[in-house]
Scaffold this motif. Sequence first.
Motif, PDB file in Angstrom:
ATOM      1  N   UNK A 175      78.361  25.957   7.350  1.00  0.00           N
ATOM      2  CA  UNK A 175      78.401  24.531   7.022  1.00  0.00           C
ATOM      3  C   UNK A 175      77.481  24.247   5.842  1.00  0.00           C
ATOM      4  N   UNK A 176      77.044  23.003   5.747  1.00  0.00           N
ATOM      5  CA  UNK A 176      76.128  22.651   4.672  1.00  0.00           C
ATOM      6  C   UNK A 176      76.807  21.992   3.492  1.00  0.00           C
ATOM      7  N   UNK A 177      76.033  21.642   2.505  1.00  0.00           N
ATOM      8  CA  UNK A 177      76.504  20.916   1.328  1.00  0.00           C
ATOM      9  C   UNK A 177      76.593  21.883   0.158  1.00  0.00           C
ATOM     10  N   UNK A 178      77.724  21.853  -0.520  1.00  0.00           N
ATOM     11  CA  UNK A 178      77.977  22.775  -1.633  1.00  0.00           C
ATOM     12  C   UNK A 178      77.139  22.395  -2.842  1.00  0.00           C
ATOM     13  N   UNK A 179      76.231  23.301  -3.221  1.00  0.00           N
ATOM     14  CA  UNK A 179      75.356  23.098  -4.376  1.00  0.00           C
ATOM     15  C   UNK A 179      75.413  24.372  -5.214  1.00  0.00           C
ATOM     16  N   UNK A 180      76.452  24.494  -6.059  1.00  0.00           N
ATOM     17  CA  UNK A 180      76.638  25.754  -6.802  1.00  0.00           C
ATOM     18  C   UNK A 180      75.539  25.970  -7.836  1.00  0.00           C
ATOM     19  N   UNK A 181      75.383  27.219  -8.225  1.00  0.00           N
ATOM     20  CA  UNK A 181      74.394  27.547  -9.248  1.00  0.00           C
ATOM     21  C   UNK A 181      74.733  26.871 -10.565  1.00  0.00           C
ATOM     22  N   UNK A 182      73.805  26.113 -11.080  1.00  0.00           N
ATOM     23  CA  UNK A 182      74.001  25.433 -12.350  1.00  0.00           C
ATOM     24  C   UNK A 182      73.232  26.096 -13.473  1.00  0.00           C
ATOM     25  N   UNK A 183      73.312  25.488 -14.628  1.00  0.00           N
ATOM     26  CA  UNK A 183      72.644  26.004 -15.819  1.00  0.00           C
ATOM     27  C   UNK A 183      72.144  24.820 -16.639  1.00  0.00           C
ATOM     28  N   UNK A 184      71.008  25.011 -17.283  1.00  0.00           N
ATOM     29  CA  UNK A 184      70.494  24.000 -18.197  1.00  0.00           C
ATOM     30  C   UNK A 184      71.331  24.095 -19.478  1.00  0.00           C
ATOM     31  N   UNK A 185      72.419  23.310 -19.520  1.00  0.00           N
ATOM     32  CA  UNK A 185      73.366  23.431 -20.631  1.00  0.00           C
ATOM     33  C   UNK A 185      72.814  22.846 -21.928  1.00  0.00           C
ATOM     34  N   UNK A 186      71.717  22.084 -21.849  1.00  0.00           N
ATOM     35  CA  UNK A 186      71.058  21.622 -23.079  1.00  0.00           C
ATOM     36  C   UNK A 186      70.247  22.771 -23.683  1.00  0.00           C
ATOM     37  N   UNK A 187      69.650  23.586 -22.819  1.00  0.00           N
ATOM     38  CA  UNK A 187      68.923  24.760 -23.298  1.00  0.00           C
ATOM     39  C   UNK A 187      69.901  25.858 -23.719  1.00  0.00           C
ATOM     40  N   UNK A 188      70.908  26.118 -22.864  1.00  0.00           N
ATOM     41  CA  UNK A 188      71.929  27.120 -23.166  1.00  0.00           C
ATOM     42  C   UNK A 188      73.038  26.451 -23.984  1.00  0.00           C
ATOM     43  N   UNK A 189      72.729  26.193 -25.240  1.00  0.00           N
ATOM     44  CA  UNK A 189      73.643  25.491 -26.142  1.00  0.00           C
ATOM     45  C   UNK A 189      73.937  26.399 -27.332  1.00  0.00           C
ATOM     46  N   UNK A 190      75.157  26.917 -27.429  1.00  0.00           N
ATOM     47  CA  UNK A 190      75.461  27.891 -28.486  1.00  0.00           C
ATOM     48  C   UNK A 190      75.301  27.340 -29.900  1.00  0.00           C
ATOM     49  N   UNK A 191      75.387  26.031 -30.049  1.00  0.00           N
ATOM     50  CA  UNK A 191      75.252  25.455 -31.390  1.00  0.00           C
ATOM     51  C   UNK A 191      73.836  25.617 -31.949  1.00  0.00           C
ATOM     52  N   UNK A 192      72.884  25.958 -31.084  1.00  0.00           N
ATOM     53  CA  UNK A 192      71.491  26.111 -31.511  1.00  0.00           C
ATOM     54  C   UNK A 192      71.159  27.548 -31.918  1.00  0.00           C
TER      55      UNK A 192
END
Length: 383
Positions: A175-192
């Motif tokens: 059971x439980x609440x689905x909290x998938x692994x996320x990413x800091x997409x502002x830090x992991x930004x390919x344009x940088x």
Amino acid sequence: MKFSLIVSDLSGGGSVRAFLLAQVLKKLNHEVEIIGFLFGKELYAIPPNGIKIVSIPGKNYPEFFSYSRQVLEKIDGDIIYAVKPKVTSFGLSLLKKISSRRPLLLDMDDWELSWYGGMNWKYRPSLKQFARDILKKDGALRFPDHPLYIQWMESLVQKADAVTIDTQFLKERFGGIYLPNGKDTAMFDPSMYDSKASRIRYDLDDYRILMFPGAPRPHKGVEDVLMALDRLNQSDLRLVIVGGSPYDDYDDKLIQRWGRWIIKLPKCPVEVMPEVVAAAHIVVVPQRDTIIARAQFPLKLTDGMAMAKPVLSTRVGDIPEILDETGYLIDPGSPEQIAEQIDFIFENLESANERGLKARERCIKKYSLETMASTLESVIAGL
């Protein structure tokens, strides 16, 4: 509010999920402190900037009891958040919940018993063996992470005020609440980042780079990629492993057999990882179809997705749903299919990079810190 995040072993892989949860809680403007045992010589991963870490030496029974008192004394958060259903995290957190009447969250990012065979594992020793396991200095039951204790902890999961999980496998089981692994997409930004500049910086510019940005383990299928490279036998292909495994000599065994294909980079802070991943042409996540892999959400997927890289992975667990046609999927345990897809991606690299951009869009929508924060905020409100 202040959160005390309790980690079973800061020298183990569970600390990565704890660091991620800490980042999410800080995004919600909560104070966060990570408290955990250190059973190894050093931290498994370098924590993000601004995350406070309190480490206590990890010892086996009976020394464990005196050190666990130190952990209990340091848990002073308004909310306790245990990472993994282990004695060293959830067990102590339950004791603190009872004595302090503070709410307790439990996070599960793995099925811990799967490492021992899942439901097939049973502890049925003879009387003599039981005595050895208890009384000998290196007896099995002296280890706090013995599967018997994990079984006990899993039977107490419902004692937590709320449970967060990161795969559908765990949701169906606990059971439980689905909290998938996320990413800091502002830090992991390919344009940088400039991919060619990254390859030059890490001495990778002479090669076409497949990247596995994590710790190789048998169920993660790195051997299948290396066998695929043997089949292709193209001299400019390399598999870059970032960090490597702190658990055993598995990396060394891979290098002994397939060293001509492998480039190993040292582990680095999360703030440096975007620049490292930028150097990849393809991010590979070749999970094998095991009970261990089906229970996991590979963090490496969101590394590649956030950085808009073509992601080559396998049809195992939640991976097809996570990528949802923004990556390249093959059957698990199939070096020949991996070889075919590597050739196909490099022959169609422009369209593969366009697919990578769609993967980033999906990552921002489904697997960003902001999406995690929204879910976790609801969990906290419900306590």
